[in-house]
Design a protein around this motif. Sequence first.
Motif, short mmCIF file in Angstrom:
data_model
loop_
_atom_site.label_atom_id
_atom_site.label_comp_id
_atom_site.label_asym_id
_atom_site.label_seq_id
_atom_site.Cartn_x
_atom_site.Cartn_y
_atom_site.Cartn_z
N GLY A 211 61.13 115.83 -86.43
CA GLY A 211 61.28 117.16 -87.01
C GLY A 211 61.74 118.21 -86.01
O GLY A 211 61.85 117.98 -84.80
N HIS A 212 61.99 119.38 -86.56
CA HIS A 212 62.40 120.54 -85.76
C HIS A 212 61.97 121.79 -86.52
O HIS A 212 62.04 121.85 -87.76
CB HIS A 212 63.92 120.54 -85.58
CG HIS A 212 64.45 121.79 -84.94
ND1 HIS A 212 64.47 121.97 -83.58
CD2 HIS A 212 64.94 122.95 -85.48
CE1 HIS A 212 64.99 123.16 -83.30
NE2 HIS A 212 65.27 123.77 -84.44
N PHE A 216 68.43 128.30 -87.29
CA PHE A 216 69.70 127.58 -87.27
C PHE A 216 70.77 128.50 -86.69
O PHE A 216 71.39 129.29 -87.38
CB PHE A 216 70.09 127.16 -88.69
CG PHE A 216 69.38 125.92 -89.18
CD1 PHE A 216 70.07 124.75 -89.41
CD2 PHE A 216 68.01 125.92 -89.41
CE1 PHE A 216 69.43 123.59 -89.86
CE2 PHE A 216 67.35 124.79 -89.86
CZ PHE A 216 68.06 123.62 -90.08
N HIS A 220 71.04 126.98 -80.54
CA HIS A 220 69.93 126.05 -80.65
C HIS A 220 70.41 124.61 -80.86
O HIS A 220 69.62 123.68 -80.79
CB HIS A 220 68.99 126.45 -81.78
CG HIS A 220 68.17 127.65 -81.47
ND1 HIS A 220 67.49 128.37 -82.42
CD2 HIS A 220 67.91 128.27 -80.29
CE1 HIS A 220 66.85 129.39 -81.85
NE2 HIS A 220 67.09 129.34 -80.56
N VAL A 222 71.30 122.80 -83.43
CA VAL A 222 70.89 121.98 -84.57
C VAL A 222 72.10 121.40 -85.28
O VAL A 222 72.12 120.21 -85.65
CB VAL A 222 70.03 122.80 -85.55
CG1 VAL A 222 69.71 121.98 -86.80
CG2 VAL A 222 68.74 123.25 -84.88
N VAL A 226 72.73 117.37 -85.74
CA VAL A 226 72.78 116.71 -87.05
C VAL A 226 74.12 116.02 -87.24
O VAL A 226 74.19 114.89 -87.75
CB VAL A 226 72.50 117.72 -88.18
CG1 VAL A 226 72.71 117.06 -89.55
CG2 VAL A 226 71.08 118.26 -88.08
N LEU A 241 64.65 112.91 -90.99
CA LEU A 241 64.66 114.16 -90.24
C LEU A 241 64.18 115.30 -91.12
O LEU A 241 64.55 115.39 -92.29
CB LEU A 241 66.09 114.47 -89.75
CG LEU A 241 66.77 113.42 -88.87
CD1 LEU A 241 68.20 113.85 -88.56
CD2 LEU A 241 66.00 113.20 -87.58
N PHE A 243 64.13 119.41 -90.77
CA PHE A 243 64.52 120.57 -89.98
C PHE A 243 64.15 121.83 -90.76
O PHE A 243 64.79 122.16 -91.75
CB PHE A 243 66.03 120.53 -89.67
CG PHE A 243 66.37 119.62 -88.53
CD1 PHE A 243 66.06 118.28 -88.57
CD2 PHE A 243 66.98 120.11 -87.40
CE1 PHE A 243 66.35 117.43 -87.52
CE2 PHE A 243 67.29 119.28 -86.34
CZ PHE A 243 66.97 117.93 -86.40
N VAL A 266 67.30 113.53 -94.80
CA VAL A 266 67.33 114.76 -94.00
C VAL A 266 66.86 115.90 -94.88
O VAL A 266 67.57 116.36 -95.77
CB VAL A 266 68.74 115.06 -93.46
CG1 VAL A 266 68.71 116.31 -92.58
CG2 VAL A 266 69.28 113.87 -92.66
N LEU A 268 65.80 119.75 -95.55
CA LEU A 268 66.12 121.09 -95.04
C LEU A 268 65.43 122.11 -95.94
O LEU A 268 66.06 122.73 -96.80
CB LEU A 268 67.64 121.30 -95.04
CG LEU A 268 68.44 120.32 -94.17
CD1 LEU A 268 69.93 120.39 -94.51
CD2 LEU A 268 68.22 120.62 -92.69
N ALA A 287 59.27 115.16 -82.49
CA ALA A 287 60.15 116.29 -82.79
C ALA A 287 61.29 116.35 -81.79
O ALA A 287 61.29 115.66 -80.77
CB ALA A 287 59.35 117.60 -82.77
N LYS A 300 58.18 127.32 -80.59
CA LYS A 300 58.05 126.11 -81.39
C LYS A 300 57.55 124.93 -80.55
O LYS A 300 56.85 124.05 -81.06
CB LYS A 300 59.39 125.76 -82.04
CG LYS A 300 60.50 125.45 -81.05
CD LYS A 300 61.82 125.18 -81.75
CE LYS A 300 62.50 126.43 -82.24
NZ LYS A 300 63.00 127.32 -81.16
#
Length: 399
Positions: A211-212, A216, A220, A222, A226, A241, A243, A266, A268, A287, A300
């Motif tokens: 995870g994250h 976005f 960062h 991301v 991905v 995943l 996120f 995934v 979101l 993570a 985080k």
Amino acid sequence: MKILYHHRTRGRHVEGVHIRGIVHALRALGHEVSVLSFPGADPEHESTTQGASKRSQIAAAITRLPGVLFECLELAYNVVTLFRVGAAIRKQQPQLIYERYSLFLFATVWLARRRGIPLVLEINDSALVERVRPLRLKGLARRIEGWCLRHCTGLVFISSYFRDQAQTAYGRIAPSVISPNAVDLSRFDPSRFDAAALRAERGLAGRMVCGHIGVFAHWHGVDAFVEAIAARMDEAPQLALVFVGDGRTLPAVRALVAERGLSDRVLLPGRVAHDEIASWIACMDYAVLPNSNHYGSPMKLFELMGMGVAVVAPDYAPVAEVISDGATGWLFPRGEIAACVQRVLDLAAQPNEHRRVGDAARRYIQHERQWRNNAEQLLTLMPGGHAVMGGQSMLEGAH
């Protein structure tokens, strides 16, 4: 001891979490703390009144002003600060002022020196680093910043990188401690959650979950992560995943996930309230932090580790001050997204490694990175505090 906490932020999101963490920890240590916030931006009492909402809208509009005009308003805010902080000093007679440093803000330092009150500055931003919002009046900002860092009582830096930059640029600055972010373990406690039920509810049963949590944004990484891992998901069929967050690159990430047919692997969920973040972390086995920067201390990171979830992270100095590779997390060479993806894929088949490192990460947070630790550190900067010498404190909380 009476403490006045002053800040000029909007008091929301990450800065609000940090402010509340420090304030509540100081109170738990027995101190009387009052918070003086930017009008309409009290992180302890988020008002829903029409007046507060209007003030928040005005503040948001101000932040969108052109660079030089916005910075001139920041400079002008010193006049407001002189009146507001001056009135608070007269009313409350604080024995310590603690300020979350903001660019161009020097009035509090001037007032504290004039009144003979110790002042500790917490440095989360600086004119010396590359910022999301480009700095136009950089020379003026640095002159003001140098004066403030030399003339306050003490400094709290979120990373040694920040302090090193400041010492190089400004010479002999005030005594300091290195105090990364922290976490409230009463809220980020894995025992509070039924992880199996949460996984089932969110379609993650039987998966190995990486995870994250975060914004976005391009810096960062991301979107790049991905895109890179989407082409290799077949190498780890058990991997899913999650996120959590929102931001500029989220629509592109959503489109990529749909295009590759990965919507079932995934997740979101977008932005969630801070009170809900721990429940999402409870679904994770480990993570990933695809990217960071040279000076930041990602909140985080501490929330994940506090929940016993170890993190694959770039080896920037502030991150490496918190994560010991293979012991409390896993580091990869910063900027090398392929190395990050490879580490995530390799770990998908190592559940015992997740538990071992995740448990060690939580123990580290328990011992060294709760908000109480930060509060105790900053108090060593008071006159007569413990082992403050040579421009820095011996109590650095280094890992």
